[in-house]
Structures are given as structure tokens and as C-alpha cells.
Design a protein around this motif. Structure first.
Motif, short mmCIF file in Angstrom:
data_model
loop_
_atom_site.label_atom_id
_atom_site.label_comp_id
_atom_site.label_asym_id
_atom_site.label_seq_id
_atom_site.Cartn_x
_atom_site.Cartn_y
_atom_site.Cartn_z
N PRO A 1 -2.91 -6.85 3.75
CA PRO A 1 -3.27 -7.37 5.07
C PRO A 1 -3.22 -8.89 5.15
O PRO A 1 -3.05 -9.46 6.23
CB PRO A 1 -4.70 -6.85 5.29
N ALA A 2 -3.34 -9.56 4.00
CA ALA A 2 -3.26 -11.03 3.98
C ALA A 2 -1.86 -11.52 4.34
O ALA A 2 -1.67 -12.70 4.66
CB ALA A 2 -3.66 -11.56 2.61
N ASP A 3 -0.87 -10.62 4.29
CA ASP A 3 0.51 -10.99 4.62
C ASP A 3 0.80 -10.90 6.12
O ASP A 3 1.91 -11.21 6.55
CB ASP A 3 1.50 -10.08 3.87
N VAL A 4 -0.19 -10.46 6.91
CA VAL A 4 0.01 -10.37 8.37
C VAL A 4 -0.03 -11.78 8.95
O VAL A 4 -1.08 -12.41 9.04
CB VAL A 4 -1.05 -9.47 9.04
N ILE B 1 -3.74 9.84 11.61
CA ILE B 1 -2.42 10.19 11.08
C ILE B 1 -2.31 9.67 9.64
O ILE B 1 -2.97 8.69 9.28
CB ILE B 1 -1.29 9.59 11.93
N PRO B 2 -1.49 10.32 8.82
CA PRO B 2 -1.26 9.76 7.48
C PRO B 2 -0.48 8.46 7.62
O PRO B 2 0.52 8.42 8.35
CB PRO B 2 -0.43 10.83 6.78
N PRO B 3 -0.92 7.37 6.99
CA PRO B 3 -0.14 6.13 7.04
C PRO B 3 1.28 6.41 6.55
O PRO B 3 1.47 6.99 5.47
CB PRO B 3 -0.90 5.21 6.09
N LYS C 1 -3.08 2.31 1.52
CA LYS C 1 -2.30 3.50 1.15
C LYS C 1 -0.79 3.23 1.18
O LYS C 1 -0.03 3.85 0.44
CB LYS C 1 -2.65 4.66 2.09
N LEU C 2 -0.37 2.31 2.03
CA LEU C 2 1.06 1.99 2.14
C LEU C 2 1.48 0.91 1.16
O LEU C 2 2.67 0.57 1.08
CB LEU C 2 1.39 1.55 3.57
N GLY C 3 0.52 0.34 0.44
CA GLY C 3 0.85 -0.72 -0.50
C GLY C 3 1.15 -2.04 0.18
O GLY C 3 1.84 -2.90 -0.38
N VAL D 1 9.45 -0.56 8.93
CA VAL D 1 8.41 -0.26 9.92
C VAL D 1 7.45 0.80 9.39
O VAL D 1 7.88 1.83 8.84
CB VAL D 1 9.02 0.26 11.24
N TYR D 2 6.14 0.55 9.58
CA TYR D 2 5.10 1.46 9.13
C TYR D 2 4.17 1.79 10.29
O TYR D 2 3.97 0.98 11.19
CB TYR D 2 4.29 0.82 8.01
#
Length: 224
Positions: free
Chosen positions: A59-62, A5-7, A54-56, A14-15
Motif C-alpha cells: 500500500p505504500a506504493d500507492v 470478493i477474493p482479491p 493477499k495480492l502481494g 490491474v487488480y
């Protein structure tokens, strides 16, 4: 082989990332990102991390990864986040034994599970910053399958959403006893979502509805 799916940004906070068969949801909070599920290990570099880019999103913020249930197509990407970014992983307590000792793969090495950071238990809210999700036990698909109720923001307006994190897709692998347990879980989740006045359904296995079309419709959504 489910199409990617497109991100997509579904709501203000919510993403969605992944494919039409298995989807990850990322929640933006005041204290970083909470990720719901993490796809399979072999989808990390092809779908999950490119989706963040792609969503800007970084991942380090998870800070926290919460699982619907303890199967490899949901927890496979989480060990990487633990090791690389220090993300904490929470799974329904009864599913941890299978996650920590995953069954041998038919081909190649066994799927690596995350290390145990926290247990998800019914009625004990999971909180990250200004975001809170309340878990409910829905055994059947796995013993530790969990459903969650939480608020999302849609153009600033708060709405109540729910994820049923343990959908049985086919009855074949599940015993009759397991299906009876599953039916009780559905009734339980129906009751708690009704009381919470939930009006949005999300799925980590969105095969029950035409998710790609819904994402297309979202892109052409008009004001109001």
C-alpha cells in the motif's frame, strides 16, 4: 453486507479488491500504484489492506487515488493513504465541496473526507508513469461523477477498458431532472467509448453483472 470478493489479478497490470457491491481497482505502473476508489472507512482494515497483502502489493506504493465520484463508500479509505503513505487524491471538481464537508452521519461521527490534492476534469489525462487514463464527465449520480478510458494489458496484449464511475443503482433518491442528466451522461460515455473502441467494462459498483462468477471464470481460464 455484500459478500467480499477474493482479491484478484484481472489483467497483467490491474487488480480488484473489495466486495460484490463496491470494488476498488489497483493499477500497476512504472511509477508505482494508482488506486481507483478506496472503499468505505470501515472497510479499510477488513477488506482493502488485507486485499493488498493477499495480492502481494505494498500500500505504500500507492502514489495516486482517483475517484469515480465523491461518496463516502468510495473515498472513505483515502485519508488513511494520504496521511500514512502520502498518496495524492483526485476527484471530479464539482464533487470536492461535498467531500471536504461531508454530511453528518445518522449514527456516529461524520465520515472524514480526504484533503484536496487535484481535480479531475473532462479530457485532461491522469498520468502515472507509463499508465494514462482519460476522464469524461458523467454527472447524474453526483455532479462530479466521472467515467474513465484507459489501456490494460492481457497476457501482454493491449486492450481498451472503461469504468463508468457514477452508476445510479436505484431511481428513488434521484430527481427527474437528475435522471435526465444521467441519461445524457450515458449517451456521452457511449459515444466516447465507441470512438476509443473500448471492449472491457469495469464497475466500481459491479452489481449490474455477476462479478463473483466472472472472477471464478477467470481462475479457470484456459490458454487462448
Amino acid at each position: 453486507d455484500d459478500p467480499v470478493i477474493p482479491p484478484t489479478q484481472l489483467f497483467d497490470n490491474v487488480y480488484a479488491i473489495g466486495n460484490s457491491g463496491t470494488t476498488v481497482y489497483v493499477f500497476k505502473t512504472s511509477a508505482g500504484l494508482l488506486m481507483f476508489d478506496s472503499l468505505a472507512d470501515n472497510q479499510r482494515d477488513s477488506q482493502l489492506l488485507p486485499g493488498f497483502q493477499k495480492l502481494g502489493l505494498n500500500p505504500a506504493d500507492v502514489k495516486l487515488i482517483v475517484m469515480g465520484h465523491g461518496h463516502g463508500d468510495h473515498f472513505g479509505g483515502s485519508p488513511y493513504f494520504q496521511k500514512t503513505y502520502g498518496s495524492k487524491v483526485y476527484i471530479g471538481e464539482p464533487d470536492w465541496p461535498a467531500v471536504l464537508n461531508p454530511p453528518a452521519a445518522k449514527k456516529g461521527p461524520a465520515v472524514e473526507g480526504p484533503k484536496r490534492d487535484g481535480d479531475v476534469k473532462e479530457g485532461e489525462p491522469i498520468v502515472l508513469g507509463d499508465f494514462k487514463m482519460t476522464p469524461y464527465s458523467i454527472p447524474g449520480h453526483t455532479p462530479g461523477s466521472m467515467g474513465y478510458i484507459f489501456e490494460v494489458k492481457d497476457n501482454g496484449k493491449k486492450r481498451v477498458a472503461a469504468i463508468y464511475g457514477g452508476t445510479i443503482l436505484t431511481p428513488g433518491p434521484i430527481s427527474d431532472e437528475g435522471l435526465q442528466t444521467y441519461l445524457k451522461s450515458i449517451a456521452h460515455f457511449k459515444d466516447v467509448t465507441k470512438k476509443a473502441k473500448a471492449e472491457i467494462v469495469l464497475q466500481n459498483h459491479p452489481l449490474m453483472y455477476n462479478f463473483p462468477k466472472m472472477l471464478d471464470d477467470l481462475q479457470s481460464r484456459k490458454k487462448g
